[in-house]
Design a protein around this motif. Structure first.
Motif, mmCIF file in Angstrom:
data_model
loop_
_atom_site.group_PDB
_atom_site.id
_atom_site.type_symbol
_atom_site.label_atom_id
_atom_site.label_comp_id
_atom_site.label_asym_id
_atom_site.label_seq_id
_atom_site.Cartn_x
_atom_site.Cartn_y
_atom_site.Cartn_z
ATOM 1 N N ALA A 12 0.849 -1.206 0.000
ATOM 2 C CA ALA A 12 0.000 0.000 0.000
ATOM 3 C C ALA A 12 0.878 1.247 0.000
ATOM 4 C CB ALA A 12 -0.918 -0.025 1.217
ATOM 5 N N PHE A 15 2.237 5.622 -5.169
ATOM 6 C CA PHE A 15 1.899 7.055 -5.212
ATOM 7 C C PHE A 15 0.426 7.292 -5.562
ATOM 8 C CE2 PHE A 15 6.555 7.789 -5.914
ATOM 9 C CZ PHE A 15 6.730 8.604 -4.811
ATOM 10 N N GLN A 108 9.607 4.123 -4.021
ATOM 11 C CA GLN A 108 8.519 3.427 -4.703
ATOM 12 C C GLN A 108 9.051 2.787 -5.993
ATOM 13 O OE1 GLN A 108 7.845 5.837 -2.285
ATOM 14 N NE2 GLN A 108 7.119 3.874 -1.542
ATOM 15 N N ASP A 133 -5.515 -1.594 -2.403
ATOM 16 C CA ASP A 133 -6.485 -0.694 -3.036
ATOM 17 C C ASP A 133 -7.533 -1.467 -3.840
ATOM 18 O OD1 ASP A 133 -4.926 -1.640 -5.104
ATOM 19 O OD2 ASP A 133 -4.625 0.300 -6.055
HETATM 20 P P1 UTP Z 1 -0.638 0.387 -8.543
HETATM 21 O O1 UTP Z 1 -0.306 -0.362 -9.748
HETATM 22 O O2 UTP Z 1 -2.063 0.808 -8.364
HETATM 23 O O3 UTP Z 1 0.361 1.631 -8.406
HETATM 24 O O4 UTP Z 1 -0.183 -0.487 -7.312
HETATM 25 P P2 UTP Z 1 0.227 2.994 -7.631
HETATM 26 O O5 UTP Z 1 1.565 3.623 -7.622
HETATM 27 O O6 UTP Z 1 -0.390 2.813 -6.281
HETATM 28 O O7 UTP Z 1 -0.831 3.792 -8.479
HETATM 29 P P3 UTP Z 1 -0.653 4.570 -9.888
HETATM 30 O O8 UTP Z 1 -0.327 3.534 -10.919
HETATM 31 O O9 UTP Z 1 0.437 5.593 -9.716
HETATM 32 O O10 UTP Z 1 -1.994 5.214 -10.086
HETATM 33 C C1 UTP Z 1 -0.887 -1.618 -6.856
HETATM 34 C C2 UTP Z 1 -0.696 -1.725 -5.365
HETATM 35 O O11 UTP Z 1 0.695 -1.816 -5.066
HETATM 36 C C3 UTP Z 1 1.113 -0.791 -4.186
HETATM 37 C C4 UTP Z 1 0.035 0.301 -4.309
HETATM 38 O O12 UTP Z 1 -0.065 1.065 -3.117
HETATM 39 C C5 UTP Z 1 -1.211 -0.487 -4.627
HETATM 40 O O13 UTP Z 1 -1.902 -0.889 -3.457
HETATM 41 N N1 UTP Z 1 2.462 -0.329 -4.541
HETATM 42 C C6 UTP Z 1 2.759 0.096 -5.795
HETATM 43 C C7 UTP Z 1 3.452 -0.317 -3.564
HETATM 44 O O14 UTP Z 1 3.218 -0.718 -2.400
HETATM 45 N N2 UTP Z 1 4.701 0.146 -3.887
HETATM 46 C C8 UTP Z 1 5.024 0.576 -5.141
HETATM 47 O O15 UTP Z 1 6.194 0.978 -5.361
HETATM 48 C C9 UTP Z 1 4.020 0.550 -6.109
#
Ligand code: UTP
Length: 162
Positions: A12, A15, A108, A133
């Protein structure tokens, strides 16, 4: 081979750029769905599937996720004094869901890297990964179904969405 699945990783720390500006200060995992933040639904799914130990991967600017699952003595005291028993029970239930640990992903570097941040937490045990999410809906608990398949096949198994 140990097939008892009691651990989960919930990444989680992303960004959440697709939801900007909404997610600049508010983690998308904390967005409400009915009366709970999204990530609480996700954790409840894991608990319902037999998970007892959960590592939630967060970033430094996502402390509100940790706050939601951490005891708040001051708030509990206020509710107790005001005789707001129902409200008190609701926040206490959240704290009792599972053993929840928070791990900071400093940079990230993506979903795979977020999962890797829980390497020590997992050790050699089988584990589940649920996205913080994403709520799975339907009559079947998706995580429970995956765990059942793993028990039979002893192989990694994942769910996809059409
Ligand atoms: P997403 O693919 O939705 O990426 O990650 P994101 O960065 O949250 O969202 P966008 O693409 O910029 O809109 C799927 C899940 O993996 C976590 C996110 O918090 C989400 O729950 N995640 C993603 C991480 O924990 N670390 C990361 O470096 C990237």
């Amino acid at each position: 081979m140990n097939t008892k699945v009691s651990k989960a990783i919930i990444p989680a720390a992303g960004f959440g750029t697709r939801f900007l500006p909404l997610t600049k200060a508010q983690p998308k995992e904390m967005l409400p769905v009915v009366n709970k933040p999204t990530i609480q639904w996700v954790i409840e799914e894991a608990v319902d599937a037999g998970i007892t130990d959960i590592a939630v991967i967060i970033s430094e600017h996502k402390q509100s996720i940790q706050n939601h699952f951490t005891l708040d003595n001051k708030l509990e005291g206020v509710l107790l004094k005001a005789n707001k028993k129902e409200e008190l029970e609701k926040i206490q239930e959240v704290n009792k869901l599972a053993n929840i640990e928070f791990i900071i992903q400093k940079e990230q570097k993506g979903l795979g890297h977020a999962v890797l941040c829980a390497r020590d937490f997992i050790g050699d045990n089988p584990f589940t990964v649920l996205l913080g999410d994403t709520i799975c809906y339907g009559s079947l608990n998706c995580t429970k179904a995956l765990v059942e398949i793993f028990k039979k096949t002893k192989k990694s198994v994942f769910a996809v969405e059409e």
